[in-house]
Motif scaffolding. Sequence first.
Motif, PDB file in Angstrom:
ATOM      1  N   ASN A 437      18.379 -38.932  31.049  1.00  0.00           N
ATOM      2  CA  ASN A 437      19.835 -39.743  30.371  1.00  0.00           C
ATOM      3  C   ASN A 437      20.025 -40.780  31.540  1.00  0.00           C
ATOM      4  O   ASN A 437      20.761 -41.418  30.923  1.00  0.00           O
ATOM      5  N   LYS A 440      18.030 -43.583  31.376  1.00  0.00           N
ATOM      6  CA  LYS A 440      17.890 -43.803  29.331  1.00  0.00           C
ATOM      7  C   LYS A 440      19.579 -44.892  29.521  1.00  0.00           C
ATOM      8  O   LYS A 440      19.163 -45.757  29.211  1.00  0.00           O
ATOM      9  N   ASP A 465      25.157 -41.391  37.847  1.00  0.00           N
ATOM     10  CA  ASP A 465      24.799 -42.804  37.771  1.00  0.00           C
ATOM     11  C   ASP A 465      25.299 -43.550  37.778  1.00  0.00           C
ATOM     12  O   ASP A 465      26.448 -43.258  37.475  1.00  0.00           O
ATOM     13  N   ILE A 470      30.477 -42.905  29.400  1.00  0.00           N
ATOM     14  CA  ILE A 470      30.754 -42.444  27.898  1.00  0.00           C
ATOM     15  C   ILE A 470      32.009 -42.048  27.247  1.00  0.00           C
ATOM     16  O   ILE A 470      33.315 -42.378  28.485  1.00  0.00           O
ATOM     17  N   TRP A 483      24.273 -34.269  18.517  1.00  0.00           N
ATOM     18  CA  TRP A 483      25.356 -35.665  18.403  1.00  0.00           C
ATOM     19  C   TRP A 483      24.695 -37.190  19.944  1.00  0.00           C
ATOM     20  O   TRP A 483      24.525 -36.691  20.840  1.00  0.00           O
ATOM     21  N   GLN A 484      25.012 -38.027  18.684  1.00  0.00           N
ATOM     22  CA  GLN A 484      24.784 -39.057  19.940  1.00  0.00           C
ATOM     23  C   GLN A 484      25.878 -40.081  20.287  1.00  0.00           C
ATOM     24  O   GLN A 484      26.404 -40.345  19.044  1.00  0.00           O
ATOM     25  N   SER A 485      25.992 -40.861  21.392  1.00  0.00           N
ATOM     26  CA  SER A 485      27.451 -41.930  21.115  1.00  0.00           C
ATOM     27  C   SER A 485      27.113 -43.115  20.125  1.00  0.00           C
ATOM     28  O   SER A 485      27.315 -43.284  19.585  1.00  0.00           O
ATOM     29  N   ALA A 493      16.645 -36.467  20.584  1.00  0.00           N
ATOM     30  CA  ALA A 493      17.415 -36.491  19.243  1.00  0.00           C
ATOM     31  C   ALA A 493      19.258 -36.012  18.861  1.00  0.00           C
ATOM     32  O   ALA A 493      19.404 -35.959  18.528  1.00  0.00           O
ATOM     33  N   GLY A 494      19.420 -36.254  20.621  1.00  0.00           N
ATOM     34  CA  GLY A 494      21.054 -35.679  20.566  1.00  0.00           C
ATOM     35  C   GLY A 494      20.745 -34.116  21.187  1.00  0.00           C
ATOM     36  O   GLY A 494      21.643 -33.752  21.100  1.00  0.00           O
ATOM     37  N   LEU A 497      21.628 -31.837  26.100  1.00  0.00           N
ATOM     38  CA  LEU A 497      22.716 -31.777  26.886  1.00  0.00           C
ATOM     39  C   LEU A 497      22.139 -30.228  26.006  1.00  0.00           C
ATOM     40  O   LEU A 497      23.493 -29.111  27.312  1.00  0.00           O
TER      41      LEU A 497
HETATM   42  P1  ADP Z   1      19.365 -37.681  23.646  1.00  0.00           P
HETATM   43  O1  ADP Z   1      19.772 -38.185  25.378  1.00  0.00           O
HETATM   44  O2  ADP Z   1      18.463 -36.971  23.217  1.00  0.00           O
HETATM   45  O3  ADP Z   1      20.400 -38.263  22.971  1.00  0.00           O
HETATM   46  P2  ADP Z   1      21.871 -35.745  24.692  1.00  0.00           P
HETATM   47  O4  ADP Z   1      22.458 -34.117  24.236  1.00  0.00           O
HETATM   48  O5  ADP Z   1      20.747 -35.738  26.285  1.00  0.00           O
HETATM   49  O6  ADP Z   1      20.464 -36.435  23.980  1.00  0.00           O
HETATM   50  O7  ADP Z   1      23.076 -36.656  25.069  1.00  0.00           O
HETATM   51  C1  ADP Z   1      23.908 -36.237  24.114  1.00  0.00           C
HETATM   52  C2  ADP Z   1      24.586 -38.258  24.211  1.00  0.00           C
HETATM   53  O8  ADP Z   1      25.225 -38.315  25.274  1.00  0.00           O
HETATM   54  C3  ADP Z   1      23.376 -39.550  24.090  1.00  0.00           C
HETATM   55  O9  ADP Z   1      23.448 -39.155  22.957  1.00  0.00           O
HETATM   56  C4  ADP Z   1      24.562 -40.572  25.222  1.00  0.00           C
HETATM   57  O10 ADP Z   1      25.406 -40.927  24.115  1.00  0.00           O
HETATM   58  C5  ADP Z   1      25.431 -38.914  25.865  1.00  0.00           C
HETATM   59  N1  ADP Z   1      25.030 -39.135  27.167  1.00  0.00           N
HETATM   60  C6  ADP Z   1      24.241 -38.088  28.251  1.00  0.00           C
HETATM   61  N2  ADP Z   1      23.869 -38.226  29.411  1.00  0.00           N
HETATM   62  C7  ADP Z   1      24.767 -39.713  29.083  1.00  0.00           C
HETATM   63  C8  ADP Z   1      24.521 -40.683  30.657  1.00  0.00           C
HETATM   64  N3  ADP Z   1      24.015 -40.329  31.633  1.00  0.00           N
HETATM   65  N4  ADP Z   1      24.921 -42.250  30.393  1.00  0.00           N
HETATM   66  C9  ADP Z   1      25.379 -42.052  29.178  1.00  0.00           C
HETATM   67  N5  ADP Z   1      25.726 -41.526  27.717  1.00  0.00           N
HETATM   68  C10 ADP Z   1      25.082 -40.266  28.184  1.00  0.00           C
END
Ligand code: ADP
Length: 531
Positions: A437, A440, A465, A470, A483-485, A493-494, A497
């Motif tokens: 993450n 990404k 990072d 968020i 869930w994904q922002s 696929a969210g 986490l």
């Molecule tokens: P995915 O990475 O597959 O989207 P995750 O469950 O790992 O699913 O993360 C869910 C969401 O949380 C991400 O889509 C993102 O919107 C937010 N997120 C997680 N980690 C970070 C991060 N380090 N920086 C910014 N947003 C994050």
Amino acid sequence: MPDRITHDILAEIVEIASDAVICMDATQHITFFNRGAEVIFGWTSEEIVGQRIETLIPERYRGSHARQVEEFGRSKVRARRMGERREIAGIRKSGEEFPAEAAISQVQQGDDVVYAVVLRDVTIRQRLEQRQRFLAEAGEKLASAFGSSETLTKVAQLAVPTIADGCILENRVGSGFLAGASAHVDPHIEAILDEICLAGARIPSKDHPLTEILNSRAHVLLQPSAASRLTVASASPSYLKAMTAMNPESALFLPLVAREQLIGALTLFRTHGSFDRDDVGFAEDLARLAALALDNARLHDTVRASLRARDEMVGVVSHDLRNPVAAVKMLSRMMLREQESGGAADRENIELIAQAAEQMDALIRDLLDVNRLDAGRLAIAAAPVDPSVLLTDSLQTLRPLVEEKGIDLDLQIETALPKVLADRERIQQTLSNLVGNAIKFSPPGSKIVVAVRSDREGAVISVLDSGTGIAVEHLPRVFDRYWQSSRTNRQGAGLGLAIAKGIVEAHGGRIWIESRPGEGTTASFTLPLAE
Ligand code: ADP
């Protein structure tokens, strides 16, 4: 059997009848009052004979009653059931009113007329009928409730004020209880009771009635001044506050049992007076109904949740697997054509196919993990490990990914860390999700720091990072599945986490995320000490 009923026999029958048998003269003065009448009305025959019949009738009915008796006298009809046009009621010596059923007859004795009235107290029958009607309606209302929390709310609304001044409904959670609904006739006290529902689960103390219910599954009646015992036995501050505000004189604790399991408790409170045997029976009927409805609602909730999970999974599979499958299809066809025309397969295309297969493999692994989490089958094989070794090894495999994006990866390890309990592969998977993450959401040229330090709980591992961050309103949702922002540029696929949380919690640790939009994100988790 005597072939003729003599005067003596008749007198005996009248004397032992449990109905009231009362005679009065033409001027409506009482001339006879049997034993049954004495019991029902509370007057002795000596006290009442000679008084007007009105003494036995509630004031508001007196005028109409006298007129009806006169009418009846003139009608020359021999006998009539009373109360055909409206309900009738009597009044006891104590002033208490009661519903009754009665018949009147007139007998001519010489020039005089004598009225004889036979009257029955129907308080109990009427109460039973009312309760039966109430329970039937309650059954219908509960059947139409949607989900377990609405069911609990409806039970609370049914119980108050019909059978109690206040009530609390609790779900059983292990050896404790979690309040789900409450009600009180006084809105101020109701607001205080609501606070119990916001507090977490409570484990009742040894001498609390709920502990008795856990052990015996039978109701517990506290009376009078139940308040003192309840406040002494109150574990949580919100419960203590509610008991003090309610100050009940009596409390009735009822088990909610469905399919032989204790699934919760219904507690009824009365500010004044207690619960008699009838009330307890009625409350038990309501509790049975409530348990059945709650059990059904929970089954319904479970079915809906699994349907939702299935739909979500189908959505993810169809959306996220489609792209890589389409890529593999297209690229392999292209390579086939190239081969047929005598050319060599393009290395870049083979790499793209391998990448697509990796992507699909990762997604399938995630979906299987989520499924294991749901079924409580995510097995953790934890063994004592040195956190610094665990981290160094895990990050080794992630380095190429970081370098590819031109990001710096910094490892900060406190010296002399104690060993922790960890499943190496699962913790590696967790770190790879968190660092994945971070990569990404970080711009090229930025830095990611993975740090480990020890604290009271064990080891705390953090991934920092300086990426997009968020939004505050999104923070509570990051651990939700799927869930994904932002849905654009989907990579993953969210689930990352959600799985990381499942793995960390299965280790007995905690996981949390802190973030500032535009500045960066820190994801941290704890691992328990090995000893
Ligand atoms: P995915 O990475 O597959 O989207 P995750 O469950 O790992 O699913 O993360 C869910 C969401 O949380 C991400 O889509 C993102 O919107 C937010 N997120 C997680 N980690 C970070 C991060 N380090 N920086 C910014 N947003 C994050």
